[in-house]
Scaffold this active site. Sequence first.
Site, PDB file in Angstrom:
ATOM      1  N   GLU A 269       8.026   3.006  -4.941  1.00  0.00           N
ATOM      2  CA  GLU A 269       9.064   1.959  -4.858  1.00  0.00           C
ATOM      3  C   GLU A 269       9.261   1.312  -6.227  1.00  0.00           C
ATOM      4  OE1 GLU A 269      11.142   1.507  -2.252  1.00  0.00           O
ATOM      5  OE2 GLU A 269       9.990   3.197  -1.484  1.00  0.00           O
ATOM      6  N   TRP A 272      11.606   3.269  -8.008  1.00  0.00           N
ATOM      7  CA  TRP A 272      13.025   3.066  -7.677  1.00  0.00           C
ATOM      8  C   TRP A 272      13.614   2.006  -8.605  1.00  0.00           C
ATOM      9  CZ3 TRP A 272      16.745   5.561  -5.294  1.00  0.00           C
ATOM     10  CH2 TRP A 272      16.433   6.486  -4.302  1.00  0.00           C
ATOM     11  N   TRP A 300      39.749   0.408   0.723  1.00  0.00           N
ATOM     12  CA  TRP A 300      39.008  -0.780   1.184  1.00  0.00           C
ATOM     13  C   TRP A 300      39.988  -1.779   1.791  1.00  0.00           C
ATOM     14  CZ3 TRP A 300      34.258   0.634   1.265  1.00  0.00           C
ATOM     15  CH2 TRP A 300      33.689   1.361   0.232  1.00  0.00           C
ATOM     16  N   ASN A 335      14.090  -5.120   2.641  1.00  0.00           N
ATOM     17  CA  ASN A 335      14.832  -3.960   2.135  1.00  0.00           C
ATOM     18  C   ASN A 335      15.587  -3.200   3.222  1.00  0.00           C
ATOM     19  OD1 ASN A 335      15.537  -1.870   0.101  1.00  0.00           O
ATOM     20  ND2 ASN A 335      14.229  -0.610   1.407  1.00  0.00           N
ATOM     21  N   TRP A 353      32.317  -2.563  -1.638  1.00  0.00           N
ATOM     22  CA  TRP A 353      30.902  -2.809  -1.944  1.00  0.00           C
ATOM     23  C   TRP A 353      30.734  -3.861  -3.036  1.00  0.00           C
ATOM     24  CZ3 TRP A 353      29.363  -1.512  -6.957  1.00  0.00           C
ATOM     25  CH2 TRP A 353      30.213  -0.658  -7.670  1.00  0.00           C
ATOM     26  N   TRP A 376      23.835  -0.895  -3.984  1.00  0.00           N
ATOM     27  CA  TRP A 376      25.135  -1.000  -3.303  1.00  0.00           C
ATOM     28  C   TRP A 376      25.906   0.310  -3.393  1.00  0.00           C
ATOM     29  CZ3 TRP A 376      27.213  -4.053   0.231  1.00  0.00           C
ATOM     30  CH2 TRP A 376      26.586  -5.282   0.485  1.00  0.00           C
TER      31      TRP A 376
HETATM   32  P1  FAD Z   1       8.330  -3.789  -2.150  1.00  0.00           P
HETATM   33  O1  FAD Z   1       8.640  -2.865  -1.027  1.00  0.00           O
HETATM   34  O2  FAD Z   1       7.037  -4.470  -2.130  1.00  0.00           O
HETATM   35  O3  FAD Z   1       8.489  -2.915  -3.477  1.00  0.00           O
HETATM   36  C1  FAD Z   1       7.817  -3.225  -4.701  1.00  0.00           C
HETATM   37  C2  FAD Z   1       8.813  -3.378  -5.818  1.00  0.00           C
HETATM   38  O4  FAD Z   1       9.504  -2.156  -6.050  1.00  0.00           O
HETATM   39  C3  FAD Z   1       9.900  -4.401  -5.553  1.00  0.00           C
HETATM   40  O5  FAD Z   1       9.449  -5.696  -5.830  1.00  0.00           O
HETATM   41  C4  FAD Z   1      11.018  -3.939  -6.463  1.00  0.00           C
HETATM   42  O6  FAD Z   1      10.811  -4.372  -7.784  1.00  0.00           O
HETATM   43  C5  FAD Z   1      10.849  -2.430  -6.431  1.00  0.00           C
HETATM   44  N1  FAD Z   1      11.751  -1.837  -5.442  1.00  0.00           N
HETATM   45  C6  FAD Z   1      11.492  -1.592  -4.135  1.00  0.00           C
HETATM   46  N2  FAD Z   1      12.535  -0.974  -3.549  1.00  0.00           N
HETATM   47  C7  FAD Z   1      13.483  -0.838  -4.496  1.00  0.00           C
HETATM   48  C8  FAD Z   1      14.791  -0.274  -4.513  1.00  0.00           C
HETATM   49  N3  FAD Z   1      15.337   0.302  -3.426  1.00  0.00           N
HETATM   50  N4  FAD Z   1      15.493  -0.312  -5.651  1.00  0.00           N
HETATM   51  C9  FAD Z   1      14.974  -0.856  -6.767  1.00  0.00           C
HETATM   52  N5  FAD Z   1      13.738  -1.400  -6.821  1.00  0.00           N
HETATM   53  C10 FAD Z   1      12.998  -1.388  -5.699  1.00  0.00           C
HETATM   54  N6  FAD Z   1      16.005  -5.183  -5.583  1.00  0.00           N
HETATM   55  C11 FAD Z   1      15.956  -6.062  -6.599  1.00  0.00           C
HETATM   56  O7  FAD Z   1      14.899  -6.244  -7.211  1.00  0.00           O
HETATM   57  N7  FAD Z   1      17.062  -6.778  -6.986  1.00  0.00           N
HETATM   58  C12 FAD Z   1      18.267  -6.635  -6.346  1.00  0.00           C
HETATM   59  O8  FAD Z   1      19.258  -7.273  -6.735  1.00  0.00           O
HETATM   60  C13 FAD Z   1      18.336  -5.725  -5.245  1.00  0.00           C
HETATM   61  N8  FAD Z   1      19.493  -5.576  -4.554  1.00  0.00           N
HETATM   62  C14 FAD Z   1      19.542  -4.686  -3.497  1.00  0.00           C
HETATM   63  C15 FAD Z   1      20.751  -4.515  -2.804  1.00  0.00           C
HETATM   64  C16 FAD Z   1      20.824  -3.639  -1.737  1.00  0.00           C
HETATM   65  C17 FAD Z   1      22.152  -3.441  -0.997  1.00  0.00           C
HETATM   66  C18 FAD Z   1      19.685  -2.910  -1.338  1.00  0.00           C
HETATM   67  C19 FAD Z   1      19.750  -1.947  -0.187  1.00  0.00           C
HETATM   68  C20 FAD Z   1      18.486  -3.064  -2.027  1.00  0.00           C
HETATM   69  C21 FAD Z   1      18.396  -3.941  -3.115  1.00  0.00           C
HETATM   70  N9  FAD Z   1      17.192  -4.111  -3.839  1.00  0.00           N
HETATM   71  C22 FAD Z   1      17.158  -4.995  -4.886  1.00  0.00           C
HETATM   72  C23 FAD Z   1      16.021  -3.229  -3.591  1.00  0.00           C
HETATM   73  C24 FAD Z   1      14.971  -3.733  -2.591  1.00  0.00           C
HETATM   74  O9  FAD Z   1      15.595  -4.130  -1.399  1.00  0.00           O
HETATM   75  C25 FAD Z   1      14.120  -4.877  -3.119  1.00  0.00           C
HETATM   76  O10 FAD Z   1      13.603  -4.548  -4.394  1.00  0.00           O
HETATM   77  C26 FAD Z   1      12.938  -5.149  -2.196  1.00  0.00           C
HETATM   78  O11 FAD Z   1      13.397  -5.463  -0.895  1.00  0.00           O
HETATM   79  C27 FAD Z   1      12.122  -6.309  -2.732  1.00  0.00           C
HETATM   80  O12 FAD Z   1      11.119  -6.657  -1.823  1.00  0.00           O
HETATM   81  P2  FAD Z   1       9.591  -6.407  -2.176  1.00  0.00           P
HETATM   82  O13 FAD Z   1       9.283  -6.978  -3.507  1.00  0.00           O
HETATM   83  O14 FAD Z   1       8.791  -6.894  -1.019  1.00  0.00           O
HETATM   84  O15 FAD Z   1       9.551  -4.820  -2.257  1.00  0.00           O
END
Ligand code: FAD
Length: 477
Positions: A269, A272, A300, A335, A353, A376
């Site tokens: 993650e 990602w 849209w 997420n 979007w 997005w």
């Molecule tokens: P955990 O599951 O604990 O993951 C650990 C870390 O990995 C996160 O803190 C984050 O830095 C990174 N990470 C995890 N999943 C993703 C992902 N899909 N993409 C990029 N990094 C990821 N994340 C943001 O940090 N900023 C945003 O503006 C953002 N906007 C999003 C918009 C949409 C529509 C979606 C679907 C996802 C978005 N995310 C964003 C990704 C993700 O949802 C969040 O990073 C995550 O929910 C943060 O929670 P956590 O720290 O508990 O994640």
Amino acid sequence: MPETAIWWVRQDLRLADNPALSEAGRDGRPVLAVHVLDEAAAGAWAWGGAQRWWLHHGLAALAADLARLGAQLVLRRGDAATHLATLAALLGGATIHAAAAYEPWARRQEQAVAARAPLHLHRARTLTDPERVRTGAGGPYGVYSPFMRAVRAGLVDVPPLPAPARLVAAPTVASDRLEQWGLLPTAPDWAGGLSASWTPGEAGGQARLADFLAASAAGYAAGRDLPGVAATSRLSAFLQWGHLSARQVWHAAQAADLPAGARDKFLNELLWREFSIHLLWHHPHLPDRPLRPAFAAMPWRRDDAALAAWQAGRTGIPLVDAGMRELWQTGWMHNRVRMITASFLVKHLLLDWRDGQAWFWDTLVDADLAANAASWQWVAGCGADAAPYFRIFNPALQGAKFDADGAYVRRFVPELARLPDRWLHAPWLASPMELHAAGVRLGASYPAPLIGLDAGRARALAALKTIGQAAGVGADG
Ligand code: FAD
């Protein structure tokens, strides 16, 4: 006395594992820490409301941490290049050390600073260098899995740098007062839920990381998709503001006693995040236009009432509303629910979007130009490595699967709390008697659905067909 150096504080609000700060203060050199609020440079991507709240508290925490080491945090508002060049000249030609950015506007800002003063950039926000990770053919990656494999093959687990034990303070210079910047909301103060949920700052980030690794990381692989369970790290805002470095989090997860599956899933993650940054680096227009050109012609809809209902968590679809209310109340959303709320906006409601991206930008404490735009576009089906365009999440089925006991929806949509699990995610299917028994009046105590899930899905597929994107139809997820 050695010449003073400037630490240009950007989204690296921490003392530990901070190469820009360590280098500025090397060999006992006096350090002047400077943060510049340069909203004009950021343009359309100036900080949103939730980010401004976080920035205020994050800067206050950093100023207190620096004060303990005997140093000052200088605050300036306006053109970063002008302020930094003036301060560098005042200090007799000081070198500026800073964390390299990846946002297009911030990269332009770096060029403007470098044109007027000696600037050294350090890789302090990412694990990888977005410029250097390349495919065998020498180009940037467009698909996550090979990117992840390439990064994992080459990544060395480098121990993070310690925080400096002491800093030699630079001569005191004039600074704005943080309160003058008006970063906090005034009336109405909507930030109560944010204050209850988060402790911005380096100490808050360290505590969150330690707590996650001790209490929930072992169950990460199994629990990370369940929004009613606190199984994810909630580190995103701490990473986004640089209270923690990606390297610190990576290293701590490697060192923790965790099942291999959970550790791997979590580290992937984090990658990602790196992948999103890689995409933004190589496609600076990622937040503005679809990576897949066909989507430029997507029909849209414009529907301000539907957009407002989505923003307010009043679509009549319980899981979508729960997510949007979690976002508004806490500045964060789980997420899986981000994916579902985003999919509902762009597919069932057929709204652009970029409207969803803008709302997330304003309301997320972890709003990040790269992750937000890449995610997005992924959900909309127009991005790199996008979800197949026909993948249209059914929020009622998603709710039954990932919030089976209804804990999440009941927390954020309390007006439905008394509905039995069976109807909680699709109250429109309940009989009038069952609704009455639970105290629910659809269209009064809770909205009727803005659109039927089947009708919305059919409309989305028809729209996709007009741009040549609906050759196959997959099952609802
Ligand atoms: P955990 O599951 O604990 O993951 C650990 C870390 O990995 C996160 O803190 C984050 O830095 C990174 N990470 C995890 N999943 C993703 C992902 N899909 N993409 C990029 N990094 C990821 N994340 C943001 O940090 N900023 C945003 O503006 C953002 N906007 C999003 C918009 C949409 C529509 C979606 C679907 C996802 C978005 N995310 C964003 C990704 C993700 O949802 C969040 O990073 C995550 O929910 C943060 O929670 P956590 O720290 O508990 O994640």
